[in-house]
Design an enzyme around this catalytic site. Structure first.
Site, PDB file in Angstrom:
ATOM      1  N   HIS A 125       0.859  -1.180   0.000  1.00  0.00           N
ATOM      2  CA  HIS A 125       0.000   0.000   0.000  1.00  0.00           C
ATOM      3  C   HIS A 125       0.899   1.235   0.000  1.00  0.00           C
ATOM      4  O   HIS A 125       1.792   1.358   0.849  1.00  0.00           O
ATOM      5  CB  HIS A 125      -0.922  -0.021   1.223  1.00  0.00           C
ATOM      6  CG  HIS A 125      -1.937  -1.117   1.130  1.00  0.00           C
ATOM      7  ND1 HIS A 125      -2.240  -1.964   2.157  1.00  0.00           N
ATOM      8  CD2 HIS A 125      -2.693  -1.514   0.075  1.00  0.00           C
ATOM      9  CE1 HIS A 125      -3.163  -2.831   1.751  1.00  0.00           C
ATOM     10  NE2 HIS A 125      -3.450  -2.571   0.493  1.00  0.00           N
ATOM     11  N   ASP A 127       0.643   4.153   0.919  1.00  0.00           N
ATOM     12  CA  ASP A 127       0.688   5.020   2.102  1.00  0.00           C
ATOM     13  C   ASP A 127       1.146   4.271   3.352  1.00  0.00           C
ATOM     14  O   ASP A 127       0.885   4.712   4.467  1.00  0.00           O
ATOM     15  CB  ASP A 127      -0.691   5.668   2.328  1.00  0.00           C
ATOM     16  CG  ASP A 127      -1.780   4.638   2.556  1.00  0.00           C
ATOM     17  OD1 ASP A 127      -1.536   3.432   2.298  1.00  0.00           O
ATOM     18  OD2 ASP A 127      -2.886   5.025   2.987  1.00  0.00           O
ATOM     19  N   GLU A 128       1.800   3.109   3.146  1.00  0.00           N
ATOM     20  CA  GLU A 128       2.353   2.374   4.287  1.00  0.00           C
ATOM     21  C   GLU A 128       3.853   2.166   4.041  1.00  0.00           C
ATOM     22  O   GLU A 128       4.287   1.120   3.596  1.00  0.00           O
ATOM     23  CB  GLU A 128       1.600   1.044   4.464  1.00  0.00           C
ATOM     24  CG  GLU A 128       0.147   1.270   4.849  1.00  0.00           C
ATOM     25  CD  GLU A 128      -0.741   0.040   4.692  1.00  0.00           C
ATOM     26  OE1 GLU A 128      -0.205  -1.071   4.589  1.00  0.00           O
ATOM     27  OE2 GLU A 128      -1.968   0.217   4.663  1.00  0.00           O
ATOM     28  N   ASN A 186      -3.516  -5.209  -2.870  1.00  0.00           N
ATOM     29  CA  ASN A 186      -3.812  -6.350  -1.998  1.00  0.00           C
ATOM     30  C   ASN A 186      -5.271  -6.801  -2.123  1.00  0.00           C
ATOM     31  O   ASN A 186      -5.799  -7.490  -1.254  1.00  0.00           O
ATOM     32  CB  ASN A 186      -3.478  -6.017  -0.539  1.00  0.00           C
ATOM     33  CG  ASN A 186      -3.230  -7.276   0.283  1.00  0.00           C
ATOM     34  OD1 ASN A 186      -2.750  -8.287  -0.236  1.00  0.00           O
ATOM     35  ND2 ASN A 186      -3.580  -7.232   1.564  1.00  0.00           N
ATOM     36  N   ARG A 187      -5.933  -6.387  -3.212  1.00  0.00           N
ATOM     37  CA  ARG A 187      -7.264  -6.901  -3.557  1.00  0.00           C
ATOM     38  C   ARG A 187      -7.274  -7.317  -5.031  1.00  0.00           C
ATOM     39  O   ARG A 187      -8.321  -7.552  -5.594  1.00  0.00           O
ATOM     40  CB  ARG A 187      -8.351  -5.827  -3.370  1.00  0.00           C
ATOM     41  CG  ARG A 187      -8.419  -5.190  -2.006  1.00  0.00           C
ATOM     42  CD  ARG A 187      -8.920  -6.157  -0.944  1.00  0.00           C
ATOM     43  NE  ARG A 187      -9.088  -5.459   0.328  1.00  0.00           N
ATOM     44  CZ  ARG A 187      -8.090  -5.207   1.173  1.00  0.00           C
ATOM     45  NH1 ARG A 187      -6.861  -5.605   0.903  1.00  0.00           N
ATOM     46  NH2 ARG A 187      -8.311  -4.571   2.312  1.00  0.00           N
ATOM     47  N   HIS A 226       3.001  -4.128   6.233  1.00  0.00           N
ATOM     48  CA  HIS A 226       1.961  -3.096   6.167  1.00  0.00           C
ATOM     49  C   HIS A 226       2.024  -2.223   7.415  1.00  0.00           C
ATOM     50  O   HIS A 226       2.774  -2.511   8.346  1.00  0.00           O
ATOM     51  CB  HIS A 226       0.582  -3.750   6.086  1.00  0.00           C
ATOM     52  CG  HIS A 226       0.350  -4.486   4.806  1.00  0.00           C
ATOM     53  ND1 HIS A 226      -0.503  -4.036   3.828  1.00  0.00           N
ATOM     54  CD2 HIS A 226       0.876  -5.634   4.330  1.00  0.00           C
ATOM     55  CE1 HIS A 226      -0.499  -4.880   2.816  1.00  0.00           C
ATOM     56  NE2 HIS A 226       0.332  -5.870   3.083  1.00  0.00           N
ATOM     57  N   TYR A 286     -11.004  -9.189   9.800  1.00  0.00           N
ATOM     58  CA  TYR A 286     -12.062  -8.817   8.853  1.00  0.00           C
ATOM     59  C   TYR A 286     -11.722  -9.442   7.511  1.00  0.00           C
ATOM     60  O   TYR A 286     -10.559  -9.469   7.124  1.00  0.00           O
ATOM     61  CB  TYR A 286     -12.230  -7.290   8.713  1.00  0.00           C
ATOM     62  CG  TYR A 286     -11.008  -6.549   8.245  1.00  0.00           C
ATOM     63  CD1 TYR A 286     -10.750  -6.391   6.877  1.00  0.00           C
ATOM     64  CD2 TYR A 286     -10.104  -5.996   9.150  1.00  0.00           C
ATOM     65  CE1 TYR A 286      -9.620  -5.707   6.444  1.00  0.00           C
ATOM     66  CE2 TYR A 286      -8.981  -5.320   8.727  1.00  0.00           C
ATOM     67  CZ  TYR A 286      -8.747  -5.184   7.375  1.00  0.00           C
ATOM     68  OH  TYR A 286      -7.634  -4.523   6.951  1.00  0.00           O
ATOM     69  N   GLU A 308       1.503  -6.346  10.103  1.00  0.00           N
ATOM     70  CA  GLU A 308       1.185  -4.938  10.385  1.00  0.00           C
ATOM     71  C   GLU A 308       2.191  -4.495  11.430  1.00  0.00           C
ATOM     72  O   GLU A 308       2.153  -4.963  12.566  1.00  0.00           O
ATOM     73  CB  GLU A 308      -0.241  -4.822  10.926  1.00  0.00           C
ATOM     74  CG  GLU A 308      -1.315  -5.420  10.026  1.00  0.00           C
ATOM     75  CD  GLU A 308      -1.669  -4.526   8.845  1.00  0.00           C
ATOM     76  OE1 GLU A 308      -1.181  -3.374   8.807  1.00  0.00           O
ATOM     77  OE2 GLU A 308      -2.416  -4.981   7.966  1.00  0.00           O
TER      78      GLU A 308
HETATM   79 ZN   LIG Z   1      -1.625  -2.331   4.018  1.00  0.00          ZN
END
Ligand SMILES: [Zn+2]
Ligand SMILES: *[C@@H]1O[C@H](CO)[C@@H](O)[C@H](O)[C@H]1NC(C)=O
Ligand SMILES: *[C@@H]1O[C@H](CO)[C@@H](O)[C@H](O)[C@H]1NC(C)=O
Ligand SMILES: *[C@@H]1O[C@H](CO)[C@@H](O)[C@H](O)[C@H]1NC(C)=O
Length: 488
Positions: A125, A127-128, A186-187, A226, A286, A308
């Protein structure tokens, strides 16, 4: 004024309370209707606050972080400085044409060896960005220490470690989650439950690069880095019914073990109050669909975690050295676990000893590990302190099974498989020994085969007749004896 302040305070507290639940998600609009409105509100509130910060004249949040060209320079400098234990290559380009640079670390970079391969992927991502910084740190730390530090040396000598610091350089320069087409990478992987499109060419260039990469290199395990929470996440990420539930994959125990290696080696991940032990099943946190993690396990034989590594996605750059210290042992121990735990070995043929690129199954775990194509080496990660039945198989060979008691350390088990002997080959063996071999009438094989069938059938008929005759005799004897006894 006071009211405004407390409102601000409330929304901040609320957003940090829920921030962890939007780390992998964020764009779950169609998937999670129940919490959707709340989380998108929180997202909005957070973004507003961040932008507000900036507009108040505070610095760009990426200040002090490597830019994309800094990153490219760091990778190339590393390649020159540590050329004896590394190789630099690119697996493709981002939408905007930025190369996806990879550092491979090994004492024989680029060579195929009977060793496991591990990969780290940062900045999935945009922004990570903490992961991309830590991965550059990791590579340099290994290079500086492999002659003196046993763990670094273990990795260099026994693992091929591939590091992709940024999978999404375009997203990084845009300071946003998605890539230049604003797709969440990641999708974007084929999903086991909801195959959006099966065609690799319709995927984003970054996704396609990863998929092709995994077709070339057989990775035993991996992790993507992440930000936005502090937890080690493991498969499955999605559930068949889209509900939020613990959804265990066949290797649930193995993954819990792997994720715990990361969280327990971390400064304080395992102390999490939200996630017991600092680990979580993806779907119980989730559900997400099209994630890279599940795809790795299903399609590439690779055990992938989603890590994470910081609650704050953009911590101040001067916190990066501390974050490196917090994650250093975790990053190293996870890679080293490929050598220090699990069952490893090679599969050979009993006739001539050539390596057989077969497969390894554990009874009771519905998952197959493929051995390497060149050396037929296999690397099976497993939860330690258990008894396992290991089955090695290869088409054309008889499978072999062995029981092992796996301790805390790794085990080595080689398999030597015998070729499967078919009925036809059996006949030929008899024939070779007793008849054809001597007379060397191999071109008359067809004739002799017929001949042997006739003899075989004659013998069978003879045996049947013999059996029936004996049974009748027994029956008569029996009747006679009962007669006798009744006479008494
Ligand atoms: Zn992420
Ligand atoms: C979100 O809230 C709006 C009203 O604010 C409503 O119309 C919409 O149906 C809600 N969406 C979901 C998925 O609950
Ligand atoms: C871990 O430590 C950091 C820095 O000290 C702190 O901000 C964070 O809240 C801690 N997290 C947990 C789960 O203890
Ligand atoms: C094993 O996994 C495959 C998918 O990989 C599935 O199709 C099959 O039904 C599973 N078998 C059992 C016994 O669960």
């Amino acid at each position: 004024m006071k009211l405004l302040f407390s409102l601000l305070f409330f929304s901040l507290a609320f957003s940090s309370f829920l921030s962890s639940s939007v780390a992998r998600g964020g764009e779950r609009t169609s998937l999670c209707s129940g919490t959707n409105n709340v989380s998108s509100y929180v997202n909005y509130a957070r973004r507003f606050l961040v932008e507000d910060d900036q507009s108040q004249g505070s610095v760009d949040k990426a200040r002090g972080y490597l830019t994309n060209s800094d990153l490219e320079k760091a990778v190339k400098e590393f390649g020159e400085r540590c050329s004896s234990i590394s190789r630099i290559y690119s697996i493709g380009k981002s939408v905007n044409g930025f190369p996806l640079w990879v550092i491979e670390i090994s004492d024989k970079p680029g060579a195929e060896e009977p060793e496991p391969a591990f990969k780290y992927i940062g900045n999935v991502h945009g922004d990570e960005p903490v992961g991309r910084e830590l991965l550059i740190h990791l590579a340099n730390w290994i290079c500086d220490n492999y002659l003196k530090d046993p763990l670094a040396r273990l990795i260099v000598e026994n693992v091929h470690l591939h590091i992709l610091p940024s999978m999404n350089p375009d997203g990084f320069s845009l300071r946003r989650r998605g890539n230049a087409n604003n797709v969440d990478l990641n999708r974007d992987f084929p999903d086991q439950f909801f195959p959006l499109n099966g065609d690799i060419n319709s995927r984003q260039p970054e996704t396609r690069a990863i998929m092709n990469w995994l077709g070339e290199i057989h990775f035993t395990a991996s992790a993507s880095l992440h930000g936005g929470a502090l937890v080690a996440n493991y498969p499955w990420d999605g559930t068949g019914d889209k509900r939020r539930n613990y959804y265990a994959c066949p290797d649930d125990d193995t993954f819990r073990f792997m994720a715990s290696i990361y969280s327990r080696s971390h400064h304080n991940m395992s102390l999490s109050t939200e996630f017991p032990g600092g680990i979580t099943n993806g779907a119980s946190w989730y559900p997400i669909y099209g994630g890279m993690q599940d795809w790795n396990y299903i399609h590439a034989g690779c055990f992938e975690l989603t890590l994470e590594i910081s609650d704050n996605k953009w911590p101040n750059a001067d916190e990066l050295p501390v974050l490196w210290e917090y994650n250093k042992m975790s990053l190293l121990n996870l890679v080293a676990s490929l050598v220090k735990t699990g069952v490893h070995g090679r599969i050979f043929s009993s006739d001539g000893g050539r390596p057989l690129p077969g497969s390894i199954m554990i009874k009771g775990i519905n998952y197959t590990i493929k051995a390497g194509s060149l050396f037929a080496d296999y690397h099976r990660l497993l939860n330690p302190a258990e008894r396992y039945e290991v089955v090695a198989s290869m088409p054309g060979y008889k499978s072999k099974t062995t029981w092992i008691v796996l301790g805390e350390s790794a085990m080595s088990v080689d398999f030597i498989l015998d070729p499967e002997v078919t009925a036809m080959e059996n006949l030929r063996i008899i024939c070779d020994c007793s008849y054809c071999g001597k007379s060397k009438l191999e071109n008359l094989w067809g004739f002799h085969l017929e001949f042997y069938y006739i003899i075989l059938i004659t013998i069978l008929v003879f045996l049947c007749v013999l059996l029936i005759w004996r049974m009748r005799l027994n029956f008569l004897n029996h009747r006679q004896s009962t007669k006798k006894s009744s006479q008494v």
